[in-house]
Scaffold this motif. Structure first.
Motif, PDB file in Angstrom:
ATOM      1  N   TRP A   1       0.845  -1.203   0.000  1.00 13.48           N
ATOM      2  CA  TRP A   1       0.000   0.000   0.000  1.00 13.48           C
ATOM      3  C   TRP A   1       0.883   1.258   0.000  1.00 13.48           C
ATOM      4  O   TRP A   1       0.551   2.252  -0.660  1.00 13.48           O
ATOM      5  CB  TRP A   1      -0.928   0.006   1.213  1.00 13.48           C
ATOM      6  CG  TRP A   1      -2.147  -0.845   1.052  1.00 13.48           C
ATOM      7  CD1 TRP A   1      -2.418  -2.021   1.686  1.00 13.48           C
ATOM      8  CD2 TRP A   1      -3.266  -0.592   0.191  1.00 13.48           C
ATOM      9  NE1 TRP A   1      -3.626  -2.517   1.271  1.00 13.48           N
ATOM     10  CE2 TRP A   1      -4.171  -1.665   0.363  1.00 13.48           C
ATOM     11  CE3 TRP A   1      -3.577   0.431  -0.703  1.00 13.48           C
ATOM     12  CZ2 TRP A   1      -5.377  -1.733  -0.341  1.00 13.48           C
ATOM     13  CZ3 TRP A   1      -4.781   0.358  -1.405  1.00 13.48           C
ATOM     14  CH2 TRP A   1      -5.666  -0.704  -1.218  1.00 13.48           C
ATOM     15  N   HIS A   2       1.984   1.226   0.738  1.00 11.09           N
ATOM     16  CA  HIS A   2       2.912   2.364   0.712  1.00 11.09           C
ATOM     17  C   HIS A   2       3.419   2.610  -0.705  1.00 11.09           C
ATOM     18  O   HIS A   2       3.464   3.755  -1.176  1.00 11.09           O
ATOM     19  CB  HIS A   2       4.097   2.113   1.653  1.00 11.09           C
ATOM     20  CG  HIS A   2       3.792   2.294   3.100  1.00 11.09           C
ATOM     21  ND1 HIS A   2       3.294   3.484   3.623  1.00 11.09           N
ATOM     22  CD2 HIS A   2       3.918   1.448   4.154  1.00 11.09           C
ATOM     23  CE1 HIS A   2       3.119   3.350   4.927  1.00 11.09           C
ATOM     24  NE2 HIS A   2       3.484   2.129   5.271  1.00 11.09           N
TER      25      HIS A   2
ATOM     26  N   ALA B   1       0.903   6.471  -6.979  1.00 12.94           N
ATOM     27  CA  ALA B   1      -0.303   7.186  -7.409  1.00 12.94           C
ATOM     28  C   ALA B   1      -0.330   8.630  -6.946  1.00 12.94           C
ATOM     29  O   ALA B   1      -1.056   9.456  -7.509  1.00 12.94           O
ATOM     30  CB  ALA B   1      -1.536   6.455  -6.888  1.00 12.94           C
ATOM     31  N   GLY B   2       0.444   8.944  -5.909  1.00  9.46           N
ATOM     32  CA  GLY B   2       0.420  10.306  -5.366  1.00  9.46           C
ATOM     33  C   GLY B   2      -0.876  10.637  -4.662  1.00  9.46           C
ATOM     34  O   GLY B   2      -1.255  11.805  -4.558  1.00  9.46           O
ATOM     35  N   VAL B   3      -1.568   9.614  -4.159  1.00 12.02           N
ATOM     36  CA  VAL B   3      -2.861   9.794  -3.478  1.00 12.02           C
ATOM     37  C   VAL B   3      -2.826   9.017  -2.166  1.00 12.02           C
ATOM     38  O   VAL B   3      -2.430   7.847  -2.147  1.00 12.02           O
ATOM     39  CB  VAL B   3      -4.033   9.278  -4.346  1.00 12.02           C
ATOM     40  CG1 VAL B   3      -5.359   9.428  -3.614  1.00 12.02           C
ATOM     41  CG2 VAL B   3      -4.067   9.990  -5.682  1.00 12.02           C
TER      42      VAL B   3
ATOM     43  N   HIS C   1      -9.292   3.294  -8.832  1.00 13.98           N
ATOM     44  CA  HIS C   1      -8.933   4.229  -9.899  1.00 13.98           C
ATOM     45  C   HIS C   1      -7.424   4.458  -9.967  1.00 13.98           C
ATOM     46  O   HIS C   1      -6.862   4.611 -11.063  1.00 13.98           O
ATOM     47  CB  HIS C   1      -9.689   5.538  -9.714  1.00 13.98           C
ATOM     48  CG  HIS C   1     -11.164   5.403  -9.963  1.00 13.98           C
ATOM     49  ND1 HIS C   1     -11.691   5.100 -11.194  1.00 13.98           N
ATOM     50  CD2 HIS C   1     -12.233   5.497  -9.121  1.00 13.98           C
ATOM     51  CE1 HIS C   1     -13.004   5.018 -11.118  1.00 13.98           C
ATOM     52  NE2 HIS C   1     -13.361   5.259  -9.870  1.00 13.98           N
ATOM     53  N   ALA C   2      -6.751   4.447  -8.814  1.00 13.23           N
ATOM     54  CA  ALA C   2      -5.305   4.604  -8.811  1.00 13.23           C
ATOM     55  C   ALA C   2      -4.636   3.427  -9.514  1.00 13.23           C
ATOM     56  O   ALA C   2      -3.749   3.613 -10.365  1.00 13.23           O
ATOM     57  CB  ALA C   2      -4.794   4.724  -7.376  1.00 13.23           C
ATOM     58  N   MET C   3      -5.046   2.203  -9.174  1.00 10.96           N
ATOM     59  CA  MET C   3      -4.417   1.031  -9.781  1.00 10.96           C
ATOM     60  C   MET C   3      -4.777   0.903 -11.262  1.00 10.96           C
ATOM     61  O   MET C   3      -3.946   0.476 -12.078  1.00 10.96           O
ATOM     62  CB  MET C   3      -4.795  -0.228  -9.007  1.00 10.96           C
ATOM     63  CG  MET C   3      -4.167  -0.281  -7.621  1.00 10.96           C
ATOM     64  SD  MET C   3      -4.436  -1.835  -6.724  1.00 10.96           S
ATOM     65  CE  MET C   3      -6.191  -1.710  -6.349  1.00 10.96           C
TER      66      MET C   3
ATOM     67  N   VAL D   1      -2.804   1.369 -16.887  1.00 11.74           N
ATOM     68  CA  VAL D   1      -2.799   1.997 -18.213  1.00 11.74           C
ATOM     69  C   VAL D   1      -1.432   2.612 -18.511  1.00 11.74           C
ATOM     70  O   VAL D   1      -0.888   2.464 -19.617  1.00 11.74           O
ATOM     71  CB  VAL D   1      -3.923   3.045 -18.314  1.00 11.74           C
ATOM     72  CG1 VAL D   1      -3.792   3.865 -19.597  1.00 11.74           C
ATOM     73  CG2 VAL D   1      -5.285   2.368 -18.254  1.00 11.74           C
ATOM     74  N   GLU D   2      -0.858   3.279 -17.513  1.00  7.60           N
ATOM     75  CA  GLU D   2       0.472   3.856 -17.697  1.00  7.60           C
ATOM     76  C   GLU D   2       1.511   2.787 -18.032  1.00  7.60           C
ATOM     77  O   GLU D   2       2.477   3.044 -18.761  1.00  7.60           O
ATOM     78  CB  GLU D   2       0.905   4.609 -16.435  1.00  7.60           C
ATOM     79  CG  GLU D   2       0.161   5.904 -16.190  1.00  7.60           C
ATOM     80  CD  GLU D   2       0.607   6.589 -14.910  1.00  7.60           C
ATOM     81  OE1 GLU D   2       1.704   6.263 -14.408  1.00  7.60           O
ATOM     82  OE2 GLU D   2      -0.144   7.445 -14.407  1.00  7.60           O
TER      83      GLU D   2
END
Length: 372
Positions: free
Chosen positions: A70-71, A77-79, A147-149, A154-155
């Motif tokens: 998670w870290h 993700a910067g979130v 949404h972050a993952m 996609v990146e």
């Protein structure tokens, strides 16, 4: 030669798997019947419990391993995805002393408190016995994590396709073809089924695989948000298990305005055939039962809910997860209402078994349930 992977389901499990596969350079398509983290599934909303206390050391150790991932996800993700609130465990069926011993062996910070000590620290809760406190627990933002993952997948080169409900999966030469109701189709060398409450419907088309699965029960559960009487008091998450009722609770997230405590009765909902039958209607009998619980045990809350929702639980009989691969299809069902906290780690475990890099833990495999 590169293989193509199709991951079915863009909830926490599917998004994590697509991300981890794409990170490894695999060709990945993530298929979602609606949109990622949609309300008919199990990964919507901004509040899930992140906790370490389990009656099985296996899962506590898995949480410890998941926390470092998670870290990594948060940094990538910067979130911020987990709010630290601490967590309480109490009640005649929860056994705080046994839970404390497991946390001790895993090196997780914790404290055992008498009911009177706990009441002095959290006067908004009526305690009925000894209490376990572990301060590093918190609240996970499930929707933001999905949404972050998905974005990171996609990146890394994955393709995400939404509004694509899989109707059928069949073998074609050395691979598979997935078809939609509108006639669209997609080929894949390997399929990962991470469809949550839609899994029974998909397995109907795969009888040999379904025969290996433990029986799944899909439940439409409901959760309520109760206003805080004192908004200046910090509330923890908690699990309270008694002979007459079992509940879990956590500070509500952004989709409930952060102004109340989310509360649900564990296994308080009704069985449904699949996520397709999640009608979003709260059972008034359950609402009455949960309100009565608040009146008895949570004097720090106004017993009138200001928000309520339904969600889907995919349950195995022993509440263990299912992760295994047979003949080019990986089933990934980290389910039974407690899988969210492991998501990025599970993505790695599922990617391992889908690619053949390593099998899933024996506890999750078909053979551990007496089949092979």
């Amino acid at each position: 030669m590169s293989r193509s992977f199709v991951v079915v389901g863009a909830g926490l499990t599917g998004a994590a798997t697509a991300w981890r596969l794409a990170q490894r350079g695999e060709s990945v398509t993530l298929l979602e019947r609606a949109t990622p983290a949609n309300p008919q599934g199990s990964s919507h909303g901004s509040a899930r419990i992140f906790r370490y206390a389990y009656p099985a050391a296996f899962y506590t150790n898995l949480v410890v391993a998941a926390r470092s991932q998670w870290h990594c996800l948060t940094e990538a993700a910067g979130v911020e995805l987990i709010r630290r609130t601490g967590s309480l465990d109490f009640g005649s069926l929860r056994d705080p002393v046994a839970l404390a011993a497991i946390l001790e062996s895993a090196g997780v910070s914790h404290q055992l408190l008498a009911a009177q000590e706990a009441a002095a620290r959290w006067p908004g809760i009526n305690f009925d016995g000894p209490v376990l406190w572990h301060p590093d627990a918190g609240v996970l933002d499930a929707s933001a994590a999905v949404h972050a993952m998905t974005s990171l997948a996609v990146e890394a080169g994955a393709t995400v396709v939404t509004d694509w409900p899989v109707e059928r999966i069949f073998r074609d030469n050395d691979g598979f073809v997935l078809s939609a109701a509108n006639g669209d189709s997609l080929a894949a060398d390997h399929v990962v089924l991470a469809a949550g409450g839609w899994l029974p419907t998909l397995l109907d088309e795969l009888p040999s695989l379904r025969a290996l699965m433990p029986p799944l029960r899909i439940r439409q559960e409901q959760a309520y948000h109760f206003p805080y009487r004192d908004h200046g008091v910090d509330w923890p998450t908690f699990i309270h298990k008694r002979d007459d009722i079992m509940t879990y609770s956590l500070p509500g997230g952004r989709d409930a305005g952060f102004r109340g405590q989310k509360l649900a009765e564990y296994n308080g909902g009704s069985g449904i055939a699949s996520s397709a039958f999640n009608d979003g209607v709260v059972d008034p009998r359950n609402r009455k039962r949960v309100i009565s619980y608040v009146e008895r045990f949570l004097p720090g809350l106004d017993p009138t809910p200001y928000a309520e929702t339904t969600c889907v639980f995919t349950m195995t009989p022993d509440e263990d997860f299912v992760i295994d691969t047979v003949d080019g299809i990986t089933v990934a069902s980290p389910c039974s209402g407690h899988g969210a906290k492991f998501a990025p780690l599970l993505g790695s475990l599922i990617a391992d078994t889908a690619t053949g890099a390593a099998p899933a833990p024996d506890r999750f495999r078909f053979r551990s349930r007496g089949v092979s």
